[in-house]
Design a protein around this motif. Structure first.
Motif, PDB file in Angstrom:
ATOM      1  N   ALA A 282      88.687  70.043 -17.381  1.00 44.30           N
ATOM      2  CA  ALA A 282      89.857  69.381 -16.811  1.00 44.30           C
ATOM      3  C   ALA A 282      90.279  70.058 -15.515  1.00 44.30           C
ATOM      4  O   ALA A 282      90.544  69.395 -14.501  1.00 44.30           O
ATOM      5  CB  ALA A 282      91.008  69.403 -17.814  1.00 44.30           C
ATOM      6  N   GLY A 283      90.313  71.400 -15.534  1.00 40.19           N
ATOM      7  CA  GLY A 283      90.710  72.135 -14.332  1.00 40.19           C
ATOM      8  C   GLY A 283      89.760  71.869 -13.181  1.00 40.19           C
ATOM      9  O   GLY A 283      90.184  71.584 -12.054  1.00 40.19           O
ATOM     10  N   LEU A 284      88.442  71.924 -13.463  1.00 42.17           N
ATOM     11  CA  LEU A 284      87.452  71.708 -12.407  1.00 42.17           C
ATOM     12  C   LEU A 284      87.539  70.285 -11.861  1.00 42.17           C
ATOM     13  O   LEU A 284      87.493  70.073 -10.643  1.00 42.17           O
ATOM     14  CB  LEU A 284      86.044  71.996 -12.940  1.00 42.17           C
ATOM     15  CG  LEU A 284      85.774  73.465 -13.275  1.00 42.17           C
ATOM     16  CD1 LEU A 284      84.366  73.635 -13.830  1.00 42.17           C
ATOM     17  CD2 LEU A 284      85.962  74.340 -12.044  1.00 42.17           C
ATOM     18  N   ALA A 285      87.696  69.309 -12.776  1.00 46.28           N
ATOM     19  CA  ALA A 285      87.811  67.915 -12.334  1.00 46.28           C
ATOM     20  C   ALA A 285      89.033  67.756 -11.436  1.00 46.28           C
ATOM     21  O   ALA A 285      88.973  67.077 -10.394  1.00 46.28           O
ATOM     22  CB  ALA A 285      87.905  66.987 -13.541  1.00 46.28           C
ATOM     23  N   GLY A 286      90.138  68.396 -11.831  1.00 45.84           N
ATOM     24  CA  GLY A 286      91.353  68.324 -11.022  1.00 45.84           C
ATOM     25  C   GLY A 286      91.124  68.877  -9.625  1.00 45.84           C
ATOM     26  O   GLY A 286      91.518  68.266  -8.624  1.00 45.84           O
ATOM     27  N   ILE A 287      90.453  70.039  -9.554  1.00 41.94           N
ATOM     28  CA  ILE A 287      90.188  70.661  -8.243  1.00 41.94           C
ATOM     29  C   ILE A 287      89.368  69.715  -7.373  1.00 41.94           C
ATOM     30  O   ILE A 287      89.696  69.469  -6.203  1.00 41.94           O
ATOM     31  CB  ILE A 287      89.434  71.998  -8.428  1.00 41.94           C
ATOM     32  CG1 ILE A 287      90.350  73.024  -9.085  1.00 41.94           C
ATOM     33  CG2 ILE A 287      88.930  72.520  -7.093  1.00 41.94           C
ATOM     34  CD1 ILE A 287      89.662  74.311  -9.467  1.00 41.94           C
ATOM     35  N   VAL A 288      88.296  69.141  -7.964  1.00 40.68           N
ATOM     36  CA  VAL A 288      87.406  68.253  -7.193  1.00 40.68           C
ATOM     37  C   VAL A 288      88.189  67.052  -6.677  1.00 40.68           C
ATOM     38  O   VAL A 288      88.102  66.687  -5.490  1.00 40.68           O
ATOM     39  CB  VAL A 288      86.214  67.802  -8.077  1.00 40.68           C
ATOM     40  CG1 VAL A 288      85.445  66.693  -7.389  1.00 40.68           C
ATOM     41  CG2 VAL A 288      85.317  68.985  -8.372  1.00 40.68           C
ATOM     42  N   VAL A 289      88.997  66.433  -7.564  1.00 41.53           N
ATOM     43  CA  VAL A 289      89.715  65.216  -7.161  1.00 41.53           C
ATOM     44  C   VAL A 289      90.722  65.535  -6.044  1.00 41.53           C
ATOM     45  O   VAL A 289      90.798  64.818  -5.039  1.00 41.53           O
ATOM     46  CB  VAL A 289      90.430  64.591  -8.377  1.00 41.53           C
ATOM     47  CG1 VAL A 289      91.445  63.555  -7.937  1.00 41.53           C
ATOM     48  CG2 VAL A 289      89.405  63.967  -9.298  1.00 41.53           C
ATOM     49  N   ILE A 290      91.479  66.620  -6.205  1.00 39.63           N
ATOM     50  CA  ILE A 290      92.477  66.971  -5.189  1.00 39.63           C
ATOM     51  C   ILE A 290      91.798  67.204  -3.839  1.00 39.63           C
ATOM     52  O   ILE A 290      92.245  66.711  -2.800  1.00 39.63           O
ATOM     53  CB  ILE A 290      93.251  68.232  -5.635  1.00 39.63           C
ATOM     54  CG1 ILE A 290      94.161  67.876  -6.812  1.00 39.63           C
ATOM     55  CG2 ILE A 290      94.081  68.796  -4.503  1.00 39.63           C
ATOM     56  CD1 ILE A 290      94.803  69.066  -7.469  1.00 39.63           C
ATOM     57  N   ALA A 291      90.651  67.923  -3.877  1.00 34.86           N
ATOM     58  CA  ALA A 291      89.944  68.202  -2.627  1.00 34.86           C
ATOM     59  C   ALA A 291      89.421  66.909  -2.001  1.00 34.86           C
ATOM     60  O   ALA A 291      89.529  66.705  -0.784  1.00 34.86           O
ATOM     61  CB  ALA A 291      88.793  69.170  -2.884  1.00 34.86           C
TER      62      ALA A 291
END
Lengths: 395, 241
Positions: free
Chosen positions: A87-96
């Motif tokens: 979830a954390g990694l997906a969040g980082i990718v989407v925000i970027a």
């Protein structure tokens, strides 16, 4: 009374993660209340917040919001560390990706003056997601090998994405493009200064540490001098060394030919060497002191000479503690090289101080982010090495 | 002891009557440059720097100890693993980088320095508070509970006194690091002895650089000594046999 008790019981049954809830709340508030992207007419002026709904098409924006909401739900309710990491990694990718897409749309083609910079909302949400991932990794307690592999994969992915040009329109990458010719050489200079002075400090500090261990009277004298050096402010030590090195270069032509000069990298290298000595010597002494006398006694009983005892018993047993000192010295050096820029020593600090001078935050970040990343990677690598050694020593 | 008194004497005398030391620094100057910093009052600069450092240390003590207490209570246990990792990561952050990132956010002057010193000083205090509170032997806690102490009493009269030496050590570490780091604040126009060093750097006047370094170093050493003394005194009063 009874209602609060009921709520308490309800909350206890519901597997709510307090940390995840806090991160989710902070991230969501930041995304809603603070600007995600900022549009600046040039690199120095403060910009205006961008309304993402007017910039991006509804479909991708909705998809991004959906992923972030799912990540938030995982943060609050999911118990498994792997799911939370995902979830954390997906969040980082989407925000970027949202930031990159917004910058692509907002930047007029061929315009090199306007800047689309990430805003406070972007940074806070990104940090919340990174903390979520970090917490998951901490709970998973990966083995040293796994940690190093994860670092390698992360570095490769980040480099590949940056090379691909996904973020080229974001302000930070625009700043990089403007300084691309200098970036590689300053990075090399930074690493060379940090690692070179550390190598010298290990080569000198190790024998000095062994000597201090053997001669107690020497120990307190050497360690207090090294402690004293640490109290000298970095700017002062760097600048104080300029005069003697300039004199040395003037008096000894060979030194000048080797690159010793009053201004530039030489005083920085000497100062960093001096700062790195304390952790190396101190930890060598501490490590040797911790070696059990029984082991030394046994080695002597086997007929080993003093030199053999040192090389094949004492130093190997003290190695984890010595390496801890090397880690402290390396991380400290990577940070301190930054100050070398003030005396013309180069390194990534030159971007930082230029950026401060021009009040251009992008330029500051262009120097500061790689410095932090380098220090972090160095700490992670050495920690992994130390842990592997400790595990090997105590099965 | 005599050495310490001498160091204190030199520091106070230098700050009050800097011109008395001029003959010592004249050999370091060239082309008749002033041997003693003449663009400001040294005492004022030293006090400004000390004030910045103490203010930052006070803030990081309140926050660091508060957070340390929180993550070691039942309510905050979920935050413990992450906070330890963050302490590790935070220590790899160079203070200059913190300072540089703070400048665009809050402008030049005292504020970015305060933020950088606060953030940098927070880590040792937070870390030592956690280690200190967690090193309290379980038997002692058990005994305190058996005596009918409430969790608050337990914290106030057992855990905190036992953790106090380590907490004080954390405060000392962060104060001493920050006295040196505060000089970097002068690159972003904070008032302090770093001004003297930077003035020396800009006009290549080694006398300025040396006196800035000397005064900062003396302040750091004396502060370190004073705090070690304070710690010894506190530890003696709370020792449990």
């Amino acid at each position: 009374m009874s209602t609060t008790a009921a709520v308490r019981v309800f909350l206890r049954r519901l597997p709510v993660d307090p940390l995840g809830t806090l991160l989710c709340a902070v991230g969501a508030l930041a995304l809603i209340c603070l600007p995600f992207l900022v549009f600046k007419a040039n690199r120095i002026v403060p910009g205006d917040p961008v309304d993402l709904a007017q910039v991006l098409a509804p479909a991708p924006l909705a998809a991004a919001a959906l992923v972030l909401a799912a990540a938030g739900l995982c943060a609050v309710f999911a118990a498994g560390a792997r799911l939370r990491l995902l979830a954390g990694l997906a969040g980082i990718v989407v925000i970027a990706l949202v930031a990159a897409a917004g910058a692509d749309v907002l930047t007029p083609a061929g315009n090199r003056v306007v800047r689309v910079a990430p805003g406070a909302g972007f940074w806070i949400a990104l940090i919340a997601m990174a903390l979520l991932a970090t917490d998951a990794v901490t709970r998973m307690r990966p083995r040293p090998v796994v940690r190093v592999l994860a670092l390698a994969v992360t570095v490769l992915v980040v480099l590949a994405v940056l090379a691909h040009g996904t973020f080229d329109q974001l302000s930070l990458m625009r700043e990089y493009a403007a300084h691309a010719d200098r970036f590689a050489s300053e990075l090399r200079r930074h690493l060379w200064l940090a690692l070179g002075s550390l190598t010298a400090a290990v080569l000198v500090g190790l024998p000095v540490g062994v000597l201090c261990h053997r001669v107690p009277r020497l120990r307190s004298a050497v360690l207090s001098v090294l402690n004293l050096i640490q109290t000298i402010p970095a700017i002062a030590l760097f600048s104080m060394l300029m005069a003697p090195l300039a004199l040395l270069a003037a008096a000894v032509p060979l030194a000048a030919r080797l690159g010793v000069r009053g201004i530039g990298a030489a005083p920085a290298a000497v100062a960093l060497f001096l700062y790195a000595l304390l952790p190396v010597v101190g930890n060598t002494v501490a490590g040797l002191r911790r070696v059990s006398p029984a082991a030394v006694e046994a080695a002597r009983g086997m007929g080993m000479t003093a030199g053999q005892v040192l090389m094949s018993v004492e130093l190997p047993l003290a190695l984890p503690v010595i390496l801890t000192g090397v880690r402290v010295a390396l991380v400290q050096n990577i940070g301190l090289v930054t100050i070398a820029a003030l005396i013309g020593g180069g390194g990534l600090g030159s971007f930082v101080f230029q950026g401060i001078g021009q009040t251009a935050i992008d330029l500051v970040l262009l120097g500061a982010i790689p410095i932090v990343a380098l220090a972090f990677a160095a700490a992670l690598l050495l920690d992994a090495l130390i842990e592997t050694l400790r595990r090997g020593a105590a099965p | 002891m005599a050495l310490r008194a001498a160091a204190l004497g030199v520091l106070v005398l230098f700050l009050l009557r800097p011109q008395w030391f001029a003959p010592l620094f004249t050999p370091l100057t060239q082309y008749g440059a002033p041997p003693i910093y003449d663009q400001g009052n040294l005492l004022e600069l030293a006090l400004a720097q000390l004030g910045t450092v103490l203010l930052a240390a006070l803030a990081s003590t309140v926050v660091g100890v508060g957070l340390g207490l929180f993550v070691t209570r039942a309510a905050g246990r979920a935050f413990l693993p992450l906070s330890r990792t963050l302490v590790d990561i935070g220590q790899t952050f160079p203070p200059v980088a913190v300072l540089a990132i703070a400048v665009p956010l809050v402008g030049f002057g005292e504020k970015p320095t305060l933020i950088a010193l606060f953030a940098y000083g927070l880590l040792p205090i937070f870390e030592n508070t956690i280690v200190g509170l967690r090193s309290c032997p379980p038997q002692v806690l058990e005994a305190a509970r058996g005596m009918g102490m409430s969790p608050a009493q337990c914290l106030w009269s057992v855990e905190l006194p036992l953790a106090l030496p380590l907490i004080l050590e954390g405060i000392r570490l962060s104060l001493v690091i920050n006295v040196g780091t505060a000089t970097i604040g002068s690159t972003v126009a904070a008032r302090g002895l770093g001004e003297v060093i930077i003035a020396g750097l800009l006009s290549s006047n080694n006398a300025f650089i040396l006196q800035g370094a000397l005064l900062t170093g003396l302040m750091a050493i004396l502060l370190y000594d004073a705090l070690v003394g304070l710690e010894r005194r506190v530890c003696r009063s709370v020792r449990i046999d």
